[in-house]
Design a protein around this motif. Structure first.
Motif, PDB file in Angstrom:
ATOM      1  N   SER B  89       0.814  -1.214   0.000  1.00  0.00           N
ATOM      2  CA  SER B  89       0.000   0.000   0.000  1.00  0.00           C
ATOM      3  C   SER B  89       0.850   1.268   0.000  1.00  0.00           C
ATOM      4  O   SER B  89       0.389   2.337   0.365  1.00  0.00           O
ATOM      5  CB  SER B  89      -0.921   0.005   1.226  1.00  0.00           C
ATOM      6  OG  SER B  89      -1.577  -1.215   1.358  1.00  0.00           O
ATOM      7  N   GLY B  90       2.121   1.127  -0.313  1.00  0.00           N
ATOM      8  CA  GLY B  90       2.924   2.334  -0.526  1.00  0.00           C
ATOM      9  C   GLY B  90       3.907   2.684   0.574  1.00  0.00           C
ATOM     10  O   GLY B  90       4.404   3.810   0.621  1.00  0.00           O
ATOM     11  N   SER B  91       4.219   1.766   1.460  1.00  0.00           N
ATOM     12  CA  SER B  91       5.132   2.142   2.542  1.00  0.00           C
ATOM     13  C   SER B  91       6.552   2.377   2.030  1.00  0.00           C
ATOM     14  O   SER B  91       7.325   3.094   2.637  1.00  0.00           O
ATOM     15  CB  SER B  91       5.148   1.076   3.639  1.00  0.00           C
ATOM     16  OG  SER B  91       5.713  -0.111   3.160  1.00  0.00           O
ATOM     17  N   LYS B  92       6.886   1.762   0.891  1.00  0.00           N
ATOM     18  CA  LYS B  92       8.233   1.951   0.351  1.00  0.00           C
ATOM     19  C   LYS B  92       8.468   3.430   0.014  1.00  0.00           C
ATOM     20  O   LYS B  92       9.479   4.017   0.408  1.00  0.00           O
ATOM     21  CB  LYS B  92       8.412   1.092  -0.895  1.00  0.00           C
ATOM     22  CG  LYS B  92       9.836   1.047  -1.390  1.00  0.00           C
ATOM     23  CD  LYS B  92       9.945   0.250  -2.691  1.00  0.00           C
ATOM     24  CE  LYS B  92      11.327   0.440  -3.281  1.00  0.00           C
ATOM     25  NZ  LYS B  92      11.346   0.185  -4.714  1.00  0.00           N
ATOM     26  N   GLN B  93       7.482   4.013  -0.660  1.00  0.00           N
ATOM     27  CA  GLN B  93       7.589   5.420  -1.039  1.00  0.00           C
ATOM     28  C   GLN B  93       7.582   6.300   0.213  1.00  0.00           C
ATOM     29  O   GLN B  93       8.352   7.254   0.334  1.00  0.00           O
ATOM     30  CB  GLN B  93       6.416   5.836  -1.936  1.00  0.00           C
ATOM     31  CG  GLN B  93       6.416   5.211  -3.331  1.00  0.00           C
ATOM     32  CD  GLN B  93       6.051   3.715  -3.331  1.00  0.00           C
ATOM     33  OE1 GLN B  93       5.457   3.215  -2.374  1.00  0.00           O
ATOM     34  NE2 GLN B  93       6.414   3.020  -4.394  1.00  0.00           N
ATOM     35  N   LYS B 141      -3.223   4.705   7.024  1.00  0.00           N
ATOM     36  CA  LYS B 141      -3.221   5.221   5.645  1.00  0.00           C
ATOM     37  C   LYS B 141      -2.334   6.455   5.505  1.00  0.00           C
ATOM     38  O   LYS B 141      -2.782   7.529   5.097  1.00  0.00           O
ATOM     39  CB  LYS B 141      -4.653   5.559   5.222  1.00  0.00           C
ATOM     40  CG  LYS B 141      -5.513   4.309   5.057  1.00  0.00           C
ATOM     41  CD  LYS B 141      -6.775   4.616   4.290  1.00  0.00           C
ATOM     42  CE  LYS B 141      -7.568   3.348   4.049  1.00  0.00           C
ATOM     43  NZ  LYS B 141      -8.858   3.608   3.397  1.00  0.00           N
ATOM     44  N   VAL B 142      -1.115   6.290   5.855  1.00  0.00           N
ATOM     45  CA  VAL B 142      -0.198   7.428   5.858  1.00  0.00           C
ATOM     46  C   VAL B 142       0.504   7.565   4.500  1.00  0.00           C
ATOM     47  O   VAL B 142       1.314   6.720   4.119  1.00  0.00           O
ATOM     48  CB  VAL B 142       0.847   7.303   6.986  1.00  0.00           C
ATOM     49  CG1 VAL B 142       1.744   8.534   7.013  1.00  0.00           C
ATOM     50  CG2 VAL B 142       0.149   7.130   8.325  1.00  0.00           C
ATOM     51  N   THR B 143       0.163   8.589   3.803  1.00  0.00           N
ATOM     52  CA  THR B 143       0.877   8.927   2.570  1.00  0.00           C
ATOM     53  C   THR B 143       1.969   9.919   2.938  1.00  0.00           C
ATOM     54  O   THR B 143       1.955  10.469   4.048  1.00  0.00           O
ATOM     55  CB  THR B 143      -0.084   9.606   1.577  1.00  0.00           C
ATOM     56  OG1 THR B 143      -0.599  10.774   2.217  1.00  0.00           O
ATOM     57  CG2 THR B 143      -1.224   8.684   1.183  1.00  0.00           C
ATOM     58  N   ASP B 148       3.733  14.414   6.475  1.00  0.00           N
ATOM     59  CA  ASP B 148       4.211  15.774   6.719  1.00  0.00           C
ATOM     60  C   ASP B 148       3.274  16.532   7.646  1.00  0.00           C
ATOM     61  O   ASP B 148       3.704  17.281   8.525  1.00  0.00           O
ATOM     62  CB  ASP B 148       4.339  16.543   5.388  1.00  0.00           C
ATOM     63  CG  ASP B 148       5.508  16.011   4.568  1.00  0.00           C
ATOM     64  OD1 ASP B 148       6.373  15.312   5.159  1.00  0.00           O
ATOM     65  OD2 ASP B 148       5.556  16.276   3.357  1.00  0.00           O
ATOM     66  N   LYS B 149       1.990  16.283   7.462  1.00  0.00           N
ATOM     67  CA  LYS B 149       1.007  16.946   8.336  1.00  0.00           C
ATOM     68  C   LYS B 149       1.156  16.455   9.774  1.00  0.00           C
ATOM     69  O   LYS B 149       1.083  17.232  10.730  1.00  0.00           O
ATOM     70  CB  LYS B 149      -0.422  16.660   7.845  1.00  0.00           C
ATOM     71  CG  LYS B 149      -0.791  17.469   6.607  1.00  0.00           C
ATOM     72  CD  LYS B 149      -2.249  17.180   6.239  1.00  0.00           C
ATOM     73  CE  LYS B 149      -2.545  17.723   4.845  1.00  0.00           C
ATOM     74  NZ  LYS B 149      -3.755  17.096   4.274  1.00  0.00           N
ATOM     75  N   ILE B 150       1.365  15.163   9.915  1.00  0.00           N
ATOM     76  CA  ILE B 150       1.512  14.595  11.276  1.00  0.00           C
ATOM     77  C   ILE B 150       2.712  15.232  11.971  1.00  0.00           C
ATOM     78  O   ILE B 150       2.638  15.647  13.128  1.00  0.00           O
ATOM     79  CB  ILE B 150       1.710  13.061  11.207  1.00  0.00           C
ATOM     80  CG1 ILE B 150       0.472  12.393  10.621  1.00  0.00           C
ATOM     81  CG2 ILE B 150       2.007  12.484  12.591  1.00  0.00           C
ATOM     82  CD1 ILE B 150       0.663  10.921  10.274  1.00  0.00           C
ATOM     83  N   ILE B 151       3.812  15.297  11.233  1.00  0.00           N
ATOM     84  CA  ILE B 151       5.040  15.810  11.835  1.00  0.00           C
ATOM     85  C   ILE B 151       4.880  17.286  12.219  1.00  0.00           C
ATOM     86  O   ILE B 151       5.405  17.735  13.239  1.00  0.00           O
ATOM     87  CB  ILE B 151       6.224  15.619  10.851  1.00  0.00           C
ATOM     88  CG1 ILE B 151       6.608  14.139  10.838  1.00  0.00           C
ATOM     89  CG2 ILE B 151       7.421  16.478  11.203  1.00  0.00           C
ATOM     90  CD1 ILE B 151       7.064  13.596  12.183  1.00  0.00           C
ATOM     91  N   LYS B 152       4.120  18.002  11.379  1.00  0.00           N
ATOM     92  CA  LYS B 152       3.903  19.421  11.697  1.00  0.00           C
ATOM     93  C   LYS B 152       3.022  19.582  12.914  1.00  0.00           C
ATOM     94  O   LYS B 152       3.190  20.473  13.732  1.00  0.00           O
ATOM     95  CB  LYS B 152       3.281  20.120  10.491  1.00  0.00           C
ATOM     96  CG  LYS B 152       4.344  20.732   9.594  1.00  0.00           C
ATOM     97  CD  LYS B 152       3.700  21.620   8.530  1.00  0.00           C
ATOM     98  CE  LYS B 152       4.602  21.676   7.304  1.00  0.00           C
ATOM     99  NZ  LYS B 152       3.910  21.272   6.088  1.00  0.00           N
ATOM    100  N   ASN B 153       2.047  18.725  12.996  1.00  0.00           N
ATOM    101  CA  ASN B 153       1.077  18.850  14.080  1.00  0.00           C
ATOM    102  C   ASN B 153       0.808  17.474  14.676  1.00  0.00           C
ATOM    103  O   ASN B 153       0.070  16.665  14.127  1.00  0.00           O
ATOM    104  CB  ASN B 153      -0.211  19.458  13.516  1.00  0.00           C
ATOM    105  CG  ASN B 153      -1.323  19.449  14.559  1.00  0.00           C
ATOM    106  OD1 ASN B 153      -1.052  19.235  15.736  1.00  0.00           O
ATOM    107  ND2 ASN B 153      -2.541  19.665  14.121  1.00  0.00           N
TER     108      ASN B 153
END
Lengths: 994, 583
Positions: B89-93, B141-143, B148-153
């Motif tokens: 589901s995209g964890s590599k990216q 479902k972390v894209t 980036d949003k999580i890290i900011k807030n």
């Protein structure tokens, strides 16, 4: 070291690779194959360990079973058909072997294990011609060579965890682990990234080194000298366990000592002392030539053996001429062989013409000889080591086996982990009371000196609760003695209530322990110096014997009373008659028939009166009536109590001969020093705590040319009595000829069987593992009244603490041997163990220098705050000559055997500035007070008996054990004579009754 | 007393009488300090009366324990899931994004010391992959953008909780319809029927009553749902027949397979059904003590279980007199500390006994000699729930038998994740085809590959041959795979199979317990050999060696983990050789 070993008698038949083989029932296919010489590669299996299944090399094909089954954990069943190899299986395992070698150095030729490596053997089985792949590895990890005796090289490790499991399952120490996981799994000693073998909980027993299949763990001796090519089987010269070792040598170099698997005294296990601490034999400090001096103020000069012998002979003869026949005597050695002890007592009896012969047993286990002799008729342990494997309850009294008898300690801990309940009676926390995976069901911590009341109270409870084994008592024991004893025990003065008040042990614990012991199917007692080295030492032994008889715990496998002997040959020295009142084989010197046996062979007339005990000799020295002493293998100044008194006495003598390996503290007062031979340098036999006689075999030549038995014979020759023996086996033949318990013993038998437990005679040609099987040696077991008398030294305002002397694993006794090894790296000085509460009260910091003062003198030690001792009690060792612990201990001694009360000394403790030890002799008794006190103690002990019986016992005791001078003195004090002695005694006891 | 000693003492006192005491103490220290200081070893060892080396060996075994003081510092800890379903589901990216944007690498701090990057293999949130935890809070479902949003807030809440349960037939019926924390809710919705039946029969018939249930279970052919598929009835019968005063029941909730999360869902939504299963197992086999062994990553389930265990005790369902019957049964909750192999039953028991979580040699089997050498029933979470379903009343047994295939009776919660539009749990009768299941789960058009049965399962390309395979123990097995715990991860087109293989080998290397040589050394060598092949070094010879090592591991490894490496690697080599070798 499987207790189950003896069950493996039933045989089964299986087929391996088409060959029918017979195997013991209950063993694995791998071991069945090995028994029959069939090789299945296997690296994690080890004979003394449980199946583990990690190396995966032992898979076999079993008919009608799927897959490959690991032979190491597959138990052989009758009719099983096994194939050890197929093309596919071989190929799978070959790849696995390549995986192993892909993380292993390619340097077999320069590996210390070359030629004796199991990995090498397994690799050769597969015929690997090269390693096709390598990669990430452990090849660059640093070697842990922190332990002075062996090294750990992780690059040679295959993580089979045999070392970890040996530490856990055999030694019971759990000092090693596998750390990390997956490819990073690595053997680790200790509990952090930084820890090493040296600073971990490792006790250097060597079990891991022995179990290692590769060169990962290996003795440094092999690194120094290479692979050994000569092996000599002998018996360890340290403690009374008597471990059997193969000493491996090259030329005169000792490479290593490996415990013998087949040995029934140690089942292949060992401790740091036997396994590694033999370096003293090659120490530069060894005495190499006899030294003499005319008097103690002059320097020694080196002389020939002949000159030394002539000098001693001349002086001894002169002393006897000047001061009388009784003015000389000898101290034999529990460190020496049976043959040497036999010769020593022969020298005294046949050449000195007196009975002034004693041994160091006087200061340790003499009460055992006395107590077990009185109760059972044989002053010796009743069972063998394997009996322990059948015990449901093991009671350890006054013994710290993991330090003082480490191999037995390991077996006790193994039993406790796997099948047995433990009761420990000891004021101090020992590792059998509590250590990883071990916790005694009951740890009773009596105040030092109160064992007897505690044991009496246990008996009281057992009687009250009807837990007596009535059948055993009725059929096997003397009824009258039982009745008297039971009446006595049931007094309120012996109740758990009273005992609790005196000993400080909660009543419930006394009762619980008593019930556990009495109700066990099979209960064994192991005890040590914590029982014997007391004013009540003999009473302690007797109360143990009473308990065992009352509960029927004597005379079969799984039960018994076992004294753990301090020195390697304490049992043997006593057996050989190195005692002032008994001839070899425990026959009293007064017995004419017994004397006649020896008189005939020795061609001399023997003195019938008991000779002087060691304390008598020292007293005689002080009084100026005892002038010459020959001390073999004992450093009395350091190890015997009241050092200043000993020094004073020795200084008073005209001829002090010290025969030892080193210039000991005692040798400072000698006129002659004779260089002795270590156990590695001579032939003979030792007898361990199980009564097991084992061969001591010469490994290297004696440093000073002569073996100890040759030295004794040489002196005898110089005193005009020929001792013409060509070899110690001839001395053993003479022993067999004269001592009934040994009548069937010979070196041939020992060579054939490995060992034999006495009695060895026509009825028991291979020896006797369990004593008193159908009846006691004395016929009926005898109960003895065990009146509790308190210690003479008790706490006061001036001396508010009790000091008790103890042992440390790393040092042995006076440490003349262990100090010359690397063991001092772990334990390099005597320290004073003190409880946290007491230290706080006295504002003493951990490690601070303190003055310890008793009535006898004072010394300084560094304090060690320890949870092992309880409030009010302190402990120290006496291993180091510079600390002079025995300046503090007193002349107080066991009422019966004069074994000193090492375990109770009242002391004061205060901060100190500079190291110090007082050198002034301060007697506690003046004039005749000591003799009087000795007599009164005996009277007090027997006072509960009906007056006639009591008087009889007391008189007989004094007749049997007191030297004539002492007895005469006693008569003088009380105005007694042969006719009225009993009446005098009766009058004295009245005072105790009223 | 030092603060640390006090902490250890408190934890020891709390752990007194519990199984898994070393986990309890070390987890407590870890929670408090963020790491295990060396100085904690001594008091822990002393209080448990084990050696310091044993404590060290234990703590060095588990992934969650760090001994480095820096591990407890003030920074943000980012934990990324590296498992199959997240990768699909995209964890590599995502991972590349995190590494570049914050200048991080696994096990390292960012240059400013503010962030630390670590990874796990599966949070059990496979239906909402990829999952990332920051400072212990799990995000689904972390894209890269969401990250980036999580890290900011850090208070950011990305999405509402996805519905994970898609179809339910037998054991999941109550999930979502009751308050999981309410014992009365459970009781009102058909709960405790089995328990009452069992108590009644045993009270009136004694051992005969117990045999009645064992026979029902045997008739049901219920296979253990943990993966191995051993018949539960036979296991219970063995333990019942063993003569031992002490026996144990263990619920294996160490659900470690990536792509599997059915245990978590039922534990969070209908926990009492599982506990009821343990209680009846205890009554039937004669065990008075049980424990739930929960994996460390399931913090939510931990809270739920703790709560219901308390309520059940209060309600008289657990304790020394269950529902007034005089029967006794108590349960402890044990939380692990990060080890996949501890899901293996013997390794699990070793770790409960305060030993390193390595596998034991069998025989003896745990039913004869399990926890502390005593007869032990160890079943998976779902197995207990199924047992409760079957034993609740007679009709259930019949219905259960009517579902599924000849050799796989009843239903299975198939857990689908990865390249699907409708991921989740589908509790369906055995025998449903992969094609049908993927349809239900809405597999993306270009779905190309599935891996069935967790990290040790086989990969199948989505060709007709495999799409038609019937999802049952025997059905998957026939195709050279295994059903395992029923996790199915779907990979879309363009999946980097080399990366997949290496990532998977990393998992084997990380999780090998290290006891047996084939697995300990073999896993590392396999990766090295593949890396050499990727560099085009001696391809043919290295492939031959890989082949040999795989065979050796398959037949000689001590447990299913080492042996299990064979299946995924072999299937990747079979079906994706061209991609991997790039000839």
């Amino acid at each position: 070291m499987n207790g189950e070993k003896e069950n493996f008698t039933e045989k089964i038949t299986i087929e391996i690779d088409g060959k029918t083989v017979i195997a013991d029932k209950g063993i694995t296919v791998l071991r069945a194959a090995r028994q029959n010489g069939i090789y299945i590669p296997a690296l994690c299996d080890y004979k003394d360990l449980l199946p583990y299944g990690s190396c995966r090399l032992c898979g076999v094909i079993v008919e009608e079973r799927k897959g490959y089954l690991p032979a190491c954990s597959l138990y052989a069943e009758n009719g099983m058909k096994i194939k050890t190899v197929s093309d596919e299986l071989f190929s799978l395992k070959k790849t696995l072997m390549e995986l192993y070698l892909s993380d292993h150095p390619n340097d077999c030729l320069t590996c210390l294990k070359n030629g004796i490596c199991e990995l090498q053997t397994a690799a050769s089985y597969f015929g690997l011609s090269g390693i096709r792949f390598r990669g990430k590895s452990h090849l660059n990890l640093p070697v842990d060579d922190s332990n002075p005796y062996f090294l750990f090289d992780p690059k040679r490790c295959i993580v089979c965890a045999r070392c970890v499991r040996a530490c856990a399952e055999i030694q019971g120490n759990f000092a090693l682990t596998v750390a990390g996981r997956g490819f990073n799994s690595a053997i680790k000693a200790g509990w952090s990234k930084e820890s090493s073998f040296f600073n971990s909980e490792c006790v250097s027993c060597g079990a891991c080194v022995k179990a290692c299949p590769t060169g990962a763990l290996i003795e440094k001796g092999v690194a120094d000298y290479g692979k050994p090519f000569r092996t000599t089987r002998t018996t360890c010269g340290y403690c009374g366990v008597g471990c059997s070792f193969n000493v491996e040598t090259k030329g005169e170099n000792i490479i290593r000592a490996v415990p013998v698997d087949e040995s029934l005294s140690n089942y292949g296990h060992s401790c740091i002392k036997g396994r590694f601490s033999f370096g003293y034999a090659k120490s530069e400090e060894r005495l190499k030539h006899p030294l003499i001096r005319e008097n103690a103020d002059l320097p020694f000069r080196q002389v020939s053996w002949e000159e030394a012998f002539a000098f001693i002979a001349g002086r001894f003869k002169k002393i006897q001429k000047d001061y009388g026949i009784n003015a000389i005597g000898a101290i034999s050695s529990s460190r020496c062989t049976n043959e040497e002890n036999y010769l020593m007592q022969k020298l005294v009896r046949a050449v000195f013409h007196n009975n002034n012969i004693d041994t160091c047993a006087r200061v340790c286990h003499q009460p055992t000889g006395y107590g077990l002799g009185v109760a059972f008729g044989a002053g010796a342990g009743t069972q063998d080591l394997s009996s322990l494997f059948k015990s449901d309850v093991i009671m350890v009294i006054g013994s710290n086996p993991t330090e003082a008898h480490p191999v037995v300690g390991s077996f006790i801990r193994k039993a406790a982990r796997n099948w047995a309940d433990l009761i420990v009676i000891d004021p101090r926390k020992t590792e059998v009371a509590k250590s990883p995976h071990i916790a005694a069901r009951y740890h009773l911590r009596p105040l030092p000196g109160t064992n007897v009341i505690l044991l009496n109270a246990m008996a009281h409870y057992i009687l009250n609760e009807n837990l007596i084994e009535t059948d055993f008592v009725k059929t096997r024991c003397d009824e009258e003695s039982f009745r008297l004893w039971a009446d006595f025990i049931l007094n309120e003065s012996n109740s758990p209530n009273t005992a609790s008040k005196i000993s400080g042990v909660p009543k419930e614990d006394i009762e619980g322990a008593a019930r556990l012991y009495a109700e066990a199917d099979n209960a064994s007692i192991f005890y040590g110096l914590g029982v014997t080295e007391h004013l009540q030492g003999s009473t302690g032994v007797l109360s143990i014997a009473n308990l065992a008889m009352a509960t029927g715990n004597i005379g079969r496998k799984g039960v018994g009373v076992s004294p753990l002997r301090g020195q390697n040959n304490v049992q043997g020295a006593a057996d050989m008659g190195a005692e002032p009142s008994s001839l070899p084989g425990y026959r009293h010197i007064s017995d004419e028939k017994s004397r006649a046996v020896f008189e005939k062979i020795w061609g001399v007339k023997l003195e019938a009166m008991p000779g002087m005990r060691l304390p008598d000799m020292l007293r005689g020295g002080l009084e100026g009536r005892f002038k010459g002493i020959y001390i073999m293998g004992e450093d009395i100044v350091q190890t015997d109590p009241d050092s200043n008194r000993i020094i004073e006495s020795l200084k008073n003598m005209e001829m002090v001969v010290v025969h030892d390996l080193f210039k000991t503290s005692t040798a400072e007062y000698a006129h002659v020093i004779l260089p002795g031979s270590s156990f590695l340098e001579k032939d003979g036999t030792f007898t361990n705590w199980e009564r097991r006689v084992q061969r001591v075999r010469k490994v290297i030549d004696p440093v000073a040319r002569l073996q100890d038995w040759q030295i004794i014979a040489g002196l005898s020759d110089a005193m005009d009595y020929r001792m013409l023996y060509g070899h110690p086996s001839e001395i053993m033949d003479e022993i067999a000829q004269t001592v009934t318990q040994f009548s069937g013993l010979s070196y041939d038998l020992l060579d054939k069987n490995g060992s034999a437990q006495w009695p060895v005679n026509a009825d028991n040609p291979n020896g006797t593992p369990i004593l008193h099987k159908d009846k006691f040696a004395r016929g009926k077991g005898r109960f003895t009244i065990t009146k509790f008398i308190g210690s003479k030294d008790s706490v006061s305002e001036e001396y508010p603490f009790i000091l008790t002397t103890v042992r440390n694993l790393y040092q042995y006794n006076c440490s003349n041997n262990t100090r010359k090894s690397f063991n001092s790296l772990w334990y390099g000085q005597d320290v004073l163990e003190i409880s946290k509460e007491d230290a706080e009260k006295l504002s003493i910091a951990d490690g601070a220098l303190v003055t310890v003062k008793s009535k006898k003198g004072s010394i300084t030690l560094n304090a060690k705050i320890s949870e092992r001792v309880m409030k009010g009690v302190t402990a120290t060792t006496f291993h180091f000559p510079e600390f002079k612990t025995n300046v503090l201990t007193s002349e107080y001694a066991d009422w019966s055997t004069e074994t000193p009360e090492y375990k109770v000394t009242a002391v004061s403790i205060s901060k100190a500035d500079v190291p110090f030890a007082s050198r002034e002799f301060k007697p506690l008794f003046q004039g005749n007070e000591e003799i009087k006190s000795m007599f009164l103690d005996i009277c007090r002990i027997f006072s509960p008996y009906p007056p006639d019986t009591a008087a009889e016992e007391i008189q007989s005791h004094i007749d049997k054990y007191w030297e004539p001078f002492l007895r005469a003195k006693l008569f003088e004090i009380y105005g007694a004579d042969e006719g009225n002695f009993k009446a005098v005694i009766k009058k004295v006891i009245e005072n105790f009754i009223n | 007393m030092k603060a640390l000693d006090k902490l250890v003492l408190r934890l020891t006192e709390e752990a007194e009488g519990r199984q898994g005491s070393l986990f309890y103490i070390l987890n407590g220290i870890n929670e408090e300090l963020g790491y295990i200081p060396d100085e904690a070893v001594l008091p822990t060892a002393e209080n448990l009366n084990i050696s310091k080396a044993e404590v060290y060996g234990f703590l060095s075994f588990f992934r969650n324990y760090k001994t480095d003081a820096a591990a407890g510092g003030a920074y943000h800890k980012i934990v990324v899931c590296r498992s199959e379903s997240c990768e699909a589901s995209g964890s590599k990216q995502l991972l590349e994004h995190i590494k570049i944007s914050l200048n991080l690498d696994f096990g390292k701090y960012s240059p400013d010391g503010k962030y630390f990057l670590d990874y796990v293999y599966c949070f059990g949130h496979c239906a909402s992959s990829p999952a990332v935890a920051v400072d212990g809070i799990l995000y689904d479902k972390v894209t890269p953008e969401v990250f980036d949003k999580i890290i900011k807030n850090l208070d950011f809440n990305n999405l509402e909780k996805p519905v994970e349960l898609k179809s339910k037939s037998l054991i999941f019926k109550r999930c979502g319809n009751i308050n999981p924390l309410s014992v009365s809710d459970y009781a009102d919705n058909g709960g405790f029927n089995a328990l009452r039946r069992v108590i009644g029969e045993i009270k009136s018939k004694g051992d005969e009553g117990k045999l009645l249930f064992i026979n029902e279970l045997k008739q049901s052919k219920l296979k253990g749902r943990g993966g191995a598929g051993f018949p539960a009835g036979i296991k219970w019968e063995t333990v019942f027949k063993e003569k031992s005063a002490v026996k144990y029941i263990i619920c294996n909730a160490d659900e470690g397979d990536s792509g599997a999360y059915a245990d978590r869902i039922i534990l969070e939504n209908d926990p009492v059904s599982v506990i009821e299963g343990m209680i009846i197992a205890g009554l039937i086999t004669g065990a008075e003590y049980g424990c739930v062994y929960l994996r460390a990553e399931y913090a939510g389930a931990k809270q739920v279980i703790e709560s219901v265990l308390g309520s059940l005790k209060d309600g008289g369902y657990l304790g020394n007199d269950i529902l007034g019957s005089g029967f006794k049964f108590n349960i402890d909750l044990i939380t692990g500390a990060g080890s996949y192999v501890c899901g293996e039953e013997t390794a699990l028991m070793e770790s409960i006994e305060n030993k390193r979580g390595t596998v034991r040699q069998r025989p003896p089997v745990p039913a004869v000699s399990g926890l502390y050498g005593k007869p032990t029933v160890l079943n998976n979470v779902l197995t207990f729930a199924y047992a409760v379903y079957i034993l609740s009343d007679n009709s259930n047994l019949e219905y259960f038998l009517s579902l599924g295939t000849e050799n796989s009776k009843g239903t299975m919660p198939f857990q689908v994740s990865g390249a699907v539009n409708n991921p989740g749990i589908f509790e369906l009768p055995f025998g449903v085809t992969l094609r049908e299941l993927l349809k239900l789960a809405g597999a993306v058009e270009n779905a190309e590959t599935v891996q069935i049965g967790g990290p040790l399962g086989a990969y199948f390309p989505l060709r007709a041959e495999f799409l038609n395979l019937k999802l049952s123990y025997e059905g998957v097995s026939e195709k050279g795979g295994m059903l395992g715990h029923g996790g199915i991860v779907v990979f879309g087109q363009g999946t980097d199979m080399k990366y997949r293989l290496l990532n998977s080998l990393d998992f084997f290397i990380d999780e090998s317990c290290g006891k047996c040589a084939p697995c300990r050394i073999g896993t590392v060598r396999l990766k090295e050999l593949f890396e050499r092949i990727f560099k085009k070094q001696n391809i043919e010879e290295n492939l031959k060696i890989i082949d040999e090592i795989l065979e050796s591991m398959k037949y000689l490894s001590l447990c299913g983990f080492g042996a299990g490496v064979y299946m995924p690697v072999r299937s990747l080599l079979t079906h994706y050789k061209n991609e991997i070798i790039e000839v």
